[in-house]
Design a protein around this motif. Structure first.
Motif, PDB file in Angstrom:
ATOM      1  N   ASN A 180       2.556  31.239  16.341  1.00  0.00           N
ATOM      2  CA  ASN A 180       2.570  31.405  17.646  1.00  0.00           C
ATOM      3  C   ASN A 180       1.912  32.548  18.268  1.00  0.00           C
ATOM      4  O   ASN A 180       2.294  32.891  19.379  1.00  0.00           O
ATOM      5  CB  ASN A 180       3.764  31.173  18.243  1.00  0.00           C
ATOM      6  CG  ASN A 180       4.498  29.959  17.546  1.00  0.00           C
ATOM      7  OD1 ASN A 180       4.032  28.563  17.498  1.00  0.00           O
ATOM      8  ND2 ASN A 180       5.708  29.983  17.075  1.00  0.00           N
ATOM      9  N   TYR A 183       0.684  32.450  21.895  1.00  0.00           N
ATOM     10  CA  TYR A 183       1.888  32.652  22.948  1.00  0.00           C
ATOM     11  C   TYR A 183       2.334  34.024  22.975  1.00  0.00           C
ATOM     12  O   TYR A 183       2.576  34.689  24.024  1.00  0.00           O
ATOM     13  CB  TYR A 183       2.890  31.727  22.677  1.00  0.00           C
ATOM     14  CG  TYR A 183       4.137  31.750  23.259  1.00  0.00           C
ATOM     15  CD1 TYR A 183       4.171  31.567  24.680  1.00  0.00           C
ATOM     16  CD2 TYR A 183       5.238  32.114  22.727  1.00  0.00           C
ATOM     17  CE1 TYR A 183       5.420  31.615  25.244  1.00  0.00           C
ATOM     18  CE2 TYR A 183       6.620  32.260  23.167  1.00  0.00           C
ATOM     19  CZ  TYR A 183       6.431  32.002  24.541  1.00  0.00           C
ATOM     20  OH  TYR A 183       7.857  32.188  25.274  1.00  0.00           O
ATOM     21  N   LYS A 226       6.335  23.889  21.192  1.00  0.00           N
ATOM     22  CA  LYS A 226       4.892  24.109  20.983  1.00  0.00           C
ATOM     23  C   LYS A 226       4.117  23.535  22.123  1.00  0.00           C
ATOM     24  O   LYS A 226       2.976  23.944  22.724  1.00  0.00           O
ATOM     25  CB  LYS A 226       4.594  23.575  19.635  1.00  0.00           C
ATOM     26  CG  LYS A 226       4.797  24.267  18.353  1.00  0.00           C
ATOM     27  CD  LYS A 226       3.987  25.510  18.431  1.00  0.00           C
ATOM     28  CE  LYS A 226       2.713  25.170  18.019  1.00  0.00           C
ATOM     29  NZ  LYS A 226       1.801  26.563  17.701  1.00  0.00           N
ATOM     30  N   MET A 229       4.277  25.933  25.084  1.00  0.00           N
ATOM     31  CA  MET A 229       3.216  26.898  24.749  1.00  0.00           C
ATOM     32  C   MET A 229       2.055  26.805  25.234  1.00  0.00           C
ATOM     33  O   MET A 229       1.005  27.743  25.219  1.00  0.00           O
ATOM     34  CB  MET A 229       3.337  27.347  23.313  1.00  0.00           C
ATOM     35  CG  MET A 229       4.715  27.932  22.961  1.00  0.00           C
ATOM     36  SD  MET A 229       4.720  28.284  21.045  1.00  0.00           S
ATOM     37  CE  MET A 229       6.246  28.948  20.738  1.00  0.00           C
TER      38      MET A 229
END
Length: 348
Positions: A180, A183, A226, A229
């Motif tokens: 991630n 993000y 997710k 994000m």
């Protein structure tokens, strides 16, 4: 002051700090003598033309000055990277090049004593390394070749960028690996994070903060799905592309101005992660509208499909800048409708 303390406490209600995410943070590489180990493109080509095996020990290098907010600007610098106990039996020409700096590369003997008062050792610090090896062994060196976040240790502002090219970095930087990353990069580069970090970090004493691991890991990062994000990732892709693209994206707007507007949207989305109920109450939420506005570009190749990417970004940008766009109107309302929270950060 009490108002700022209140905002800080709201941010700290987020239970998960960066240290609790599945990330790994490490320093960049300390050579001990940059003048010897840093080389340019011409020198790299010469060394490899003499001996192709040198290519295994010459790595593309990002210095601190090459790292900016959301982007990196590679300037054709390389690092001669010989680790402790590497086999150098077939690297004669590379050792001959480094030999020109040998006096400055020799590790200081543990029992060294100056011959005269005030005399200083001309080489590097004591250590179990040979004169042609980098000073620190860097057990995690393969991490530099992976996708990562890179940033400056000393800076007056957030300078986090995604590196997908596998650059090595020097000791004026940190690197972060994990999941991630887009993000996390959007959060770490936000005005909210910059404002909060200023409240918890140590200053260098010359107007810059120490963006060290021990402080970075204390930043509260909201845990979302997710799917949630996705708009943050797309916005990071937009800003990164715009800042890297050498030609003008729009005939009417400079690239830096366009990038700043998308960063403004990132900031607005980040505010909603931390102040969601407050923004609902004030009717200034934006994430749902931003999600509907954005079109992904990470499925397109930047080299062969740049024109298509540019069309997408221009279309999204023009819609955002239209006078009746709800996202833009709500962002403009922040100073009035959130005078005691968002406005504190924006003018802090």
């Amino acid at each position: 002051d009490k108002i700022s303390e209140k905002v800080k406490q709201i941010i700290e209600k987020v239970p998960k700090k960066l240290k609790d995410w599945d990330t790994e943070i490490n320093y960049g590489i300390k050579s001990g003598c940059n003048e010897a180990f840093y080389i340019d493109e011409e020198t790299k080509r010469k060394l490899i033309s003499e001996n192709s095996l040198c290519s295994n020990h010459i790595k593309p290098l990002l210095r601190g000055r090459d790292i900016k907010r959301f982007t990196t600007h590679y300037n054709g610098q390389y690092l001669i990277f010989i680790r402790r106990n590497d086999d150098v039996s077939n690297l004669k020409n590379l050792l001959e090049y480094l030999n020109g700096y040998k006096e400055r590369l020799d590790p200081k003997p543990v029992d060294w004593k100056p011959l005269r008062n005030g005399e200083k050792w001309k080489g590097r610090k004591s250590g179990p390394y040979k004169w042609y090896e980098i000073q620190d062994n860097v057990a995690y060196f393969k991490d530099f070749e992976r996708i990562k976040i890179v940033w400056l240790v000393l800076s007056d502002k957030a300078t986090f960028a995604i590196d997908k090219e596998g650059y090595y970095t020097n000791d004026s930087t940190f690197i972060m690996l994990g999941e991630n990353l887009e993000y996390l990069c959007s959060i770490l580069n936000s005005k909210l994070c910059e404002w909060y970090f200023d409240k918890i970090a140590t200053s260098s004493g010359v107007g810059t903060n120490m963006w060290k691991k021990v402080y970075i890991e204390q930043i509260p990062i909201p845990e979302i799905s997710k799917t949630e994000m996705r708009p943050f990732e797309i916005l990071v892709d937009y800003v990164t592309f715009i800042k890297k693209y050498e030609e003008r994206i729009s005939p009417y707007t400079p690239n830096d101005h366009m990038a700043a507007n998308f960063e403004e949207i990132i900031d607005a989305c980040v505010y909603e992660l931390y102040f969601k109920e407050h923004m609902k109450e004030k009717e200034i939420t934006v994430i749902n509208e931003v999600t509907e506005l954005l079109k992904p570009i990470d499925n397109l190749d930047e080299k062969t499909q740049a024109k298509k990417i540019i069309r997408i970004i221009n279309k999204v940008y023009d819609e955002y800048k239209s006078t009746d766009n709800i996202i833009r109107r709500r962002i403009l309302d922040f100073p009035v409708k959130s005078a005691d929270i968002i406005n504190v950060i924006q003018n802090g």
